[in-house]
Design a protein around this motif. Structure first.
Motif, PDB file in Angstrom:
ATOM      1  N   PHE A  22     -12.345 -47.829 -19.550  1.00 38.58           N
ATOM      2  CA  PHE A  22     -13.752 -48.024 -19.904  1.00 38.58           C
ATOM      3  C   PHE A  22     -14.136 -49.498 -19.918  1.00 38.58           C
ATOM      4  O   PHE A  22     -13.284 -50.383 -20.074  1.00 38.58           O
ATOM      5  N   ALA A  23     -15.422 -49.716 -19.782  1.00 43.11           N
ATOM      6  CA  ALA A  23     -16.020 -51.042 -19.998  1.00 43.11           C
ATOM      7  C   ALA A  23     -16.776 -50.965 -21.321  1.00 43.11           C
ATOM      8  O   ALA A  23     -17.819 -50.296 -21.394  1.00 43.11           O
ATOM      9  N   PRO A  24     -16.268 -51.571 -22.388  1.00 45.28           N
ATOM     10  CA  PRO A  24     -16.960 -51.503 -23.676  1.00 45.28           C
ATOM     11  C   PRO A  24     -18.364 -52.102 -23.592  1.00 45.28           C
ATOM     12  O   PRO A  24     -18.565 -53.141 -22.962  1.00 45.28           O
ATOM     13  N   ILE A  25     -19.315 -51.431 -24.227  1.00 47.87           N
ATOM     14  CA  ILE A  25     -20.680 -51.948 -24.326  1.00 47.87           C
ATOM     15  C   ILE A  25     -20.849 -52.711 -25.637  1.00 47.87           C
ATOM     16  O   ILE A  25     -21.376 -53.814 -25.672  1.00 47.87           O
TER      17      ILE A  25
ATOM     18  N   THR B 172     -10.838 -41.114 -31.024  1.00 48.22           N
ATOM     19  CA  THR B 172     -10.661 -40.934 -29.582  1.00 48.22           C
ATOM     20  C   THR B 172      -9.841 -42.042 -28.947  1.00 48.22           C
ATOM     21  O   THR B 172      -9.138 -41.820 -27.961  1.00 48.22           O
ATOM     22  N   HIS B 173      -9.924 -43.245 -29.505  1.00 43.47           N
ATOM     23  CA  HIS B 173      -9.289 -44.389 -28.860  1.00 43.47           C
ATOM     24  C   HIS B 173      -7.996 -44.855 -29.529  1.00 43.47           C
ATOM     25  O   HIS B 173      -7.290 -45.687 -28.961  1.00 43.47           O
TER      26      HIS B 173
ATOM     27  N   ILE C 266      -4.300 -49.634 -32.099  1.00 47.58           N
ATOM     28  CA  ILE C 266      -3.169 -48.962 -31.453  1.00 47.58           C
ATOM     29  C   ILE C 266      -1.854 -49.563 -31.939  1.00 47.58           C
ATOM     30  O   ILE C 266      -0.896 -48.846 -32.252  1.00 47.58           O
ATOM     31  N   ALA C 267      -1.807 -50.891 -32.026  1.00 48.89           N
ATOM     32  CA  ALA C 267      -0.581 -51.562 -32.467  1.00 48.89           C
ATOM     33  C   ALA C 267      -0.247 -51.244 -33.920  1.00 48.89           C
ATOM     34  O   ALA C 267       0.921 -51.110 -34.287  1.00 48.89           O
TER      35      ALA C 267
ATOM     36  N   ALA D 113     -14.984 -57.719 -28.503  1.00 48.97           N
ATOM     37  CA  ALA D 113     -14.600 -57.399 -29.872  1.00 48.97           C
ATOM     38  C   ALA D 113     -14.139 -55.946 -29.973  1.00 48.97           C
ATOM     39  O   ALA D 113     -13.249 -55.613 -30.762  1.00 48.97           O
ATOM     40  N   VAL D 114     -14.745 -55.061 -29.171  1.00 55.22           N
ATOM     41  CA  VAL D 114     -14.345 -53.655 -29.160  1.00 55.22           C
ATOM     42  C   VAL D 114     -12.943 -53.522 -28.573  1.00 55.22           C
ATOM     43  O   VAL D 114     -12.102 -52.775 -29.087  1.00 55.22           O
ATOM     44  N   SER D 115     -12.678 -54.246 -27.507  1.00 57.29           N
ATOM     45  CA  SER D 115     -11.348 -54.210 -26.897  1.00 57.29           C
ATOM     46  C   SER D 115     -10.285 -54.671 -27.880  1.00 57.29           C
ATOM     47  O   SER D 115      -9.204 -54.071 -27.973  1.00 57.29           O
ATOM     48  N   THR D 116     -10.586 -55.715 -28.636  1.00 56.82           N
ATOM     49  CA  THR D 116      -9.644 -56.221 -29.643  1.00 56.82           C
ATOM     50  C   THR D 116      -9.435 -55.193 -30.748  1.00 56.82           C
ATOM     51  O   THR D 116      -8.309 -54.986 -31.211  1.00 56.82           O
TER      52      THR D 116
END
Length: 334
Positions: free
Chosen positions: A123-126, A104-105, A319-320, A310-313
């Motif tokens: 989103f705000a990762p949990i 999905t991401h 993606i990269a 860590a989820v954002s990273t």
């Protein structure tokens, strides 16, 4: 006549009433308790799949830690974009969460020209919920035992070779696209409405192979209904110690692990994110859940891997790394 002493008593009583009125008044949003009503966890895939199984296990544990109720709602379709699109536009109050994945991401960024959400900003990762390798499994009677054999079979049969998945943009689809690109071989994708019907058709010999998580594939492999020919990871699977890794097969660039994480809508108050993250940390630390998930090939996160950052990273790096590769293959749905 009211004396000075009586006036003091009256003033004190008035002040006491005022203080009582203030203390019993509305609690500020910053200090309001959470949760006070059921939380909905949107799983953007059909019930019964690997993401759904992990989500339900995590939801049960978090409900206990939060002292409330977490209801799983399956909103499937369009590679998970429909369900997560609803999460992205939900009130940012912590009562609607989403269960996002590498599909999905990351994969959907390449597969769709437009998405109803931005994986990095909507989103705000949990926190991370779990990771798992991907297995390459083939139908009974295909006559191959490793990736070299599968490549030879595809080379001989071309697009007549079929592979199944839980739908376009799913983790299973994503993994097989990357594998076939590395092999430089064509095959025909057969999308299903969930991983269970895809596996049923593999067992029945109606499709040739698929990429699947151990959560749903291990039982079929160990029972002999399908054959595992490789793991798309540098790490071996404890339950299948002799299974060839993708690196040993000559395709180290294919090595990746699927992942799942919890998300809230952007703008969710930090204190609520912290509360949910604490409940998630406590849940995945439970020995019983760890043992249950490890038995089906899922690794639960620990330490720094559980931080929202860590989820954002993980998303940004994925993606990269993977989106250019998918786009180079001409991957697109619209």
């Amino acid at each position: 006549m009211i004396t000075f002493g009586r006036r003091l008593v009256s003033l004190a009583a008035a002040l006491a009433l005022t203080a009582a009125s203030v203390s019993s008044g509305p609690v500020s949003a910053q200090d309001a308790p959470f949760p006070t009503r059921p939380i909905t966890l949107v799983v953007p895939f059909p019930a019964g799949g690997p993401s759904d199984a992990l989500a339900r296990a995590v939801a049960h544990g978090m409900a206990e830690k939060l002292g409330g109720t977490v209801v799983v709602e399956n909103i499937a379709g369009a590679g998970g974009t429909i369900g997560l699109g609803k999460v992205a536009t939900a009130p940012a109050d912590g009562y609607t969460l989403g269960f996002g994945t590498i599909g999905t991401h990351i994969a959907n960024v390449a597969l769709y020209k437009t998405l109803p959400y931005d994986p990095l900003t909507s989103f705000a990762p949990i926190g991370l919920a779990g990771t798992a390798p991907m297995l390459v499994v083939v139908r009974p009677g295909l006559g191959v035992s490793d990736l070299a054999g599968l490549k030879a079979h595809i080379a001989k049969n071309g697009a007549k070779t079929t592979y199944g998945s839980a739908g376009v943009g799913s983790i299973a689809h994503f993994a097989c696209v990357i594998l076939l690109a590395a092999m430089q071989q064509p095959a025909t994708h057969v999308p299903y409405r969930g991983i269970a019907p895809a596996m049923n058709d593999l067992v029945g010999g109606h499709i040739d192979f698929m990429c699947d998580q151990p959560t749903t594939a291990l039982a079929q492999v160990t029972s002999g209904k399908v054959k595992a020919v490789a793991v798309l990871s540098d790490d071996t699977v404890p339950q299948l110690p002799g299974l060839e890794t993708v690196a040993k097969a000559g395709y180290p660039q294919v090595s990746f692990r699927s992942w799942s994480a919890l998300f809230a809508p952007k703008g969710t108050p930090p204190r609520i994110v912290e509360r949910l993250n604490a409940a998630l940390r406590a849940t995945v630390a439970e020995p019983d859940l760890q043992a249950k998930m490890q038995a089906v090939g899922v690794d639960l996160p620990r330490g720094g891997d559980l931080a929202p950052a860590a989820v954002s990273t993980l998303i940004a790096d994925g993606i990269a790394r993977d989106v250019p590769a998918l786009k180079a293959l001409g991957a697109s749905l619209d």
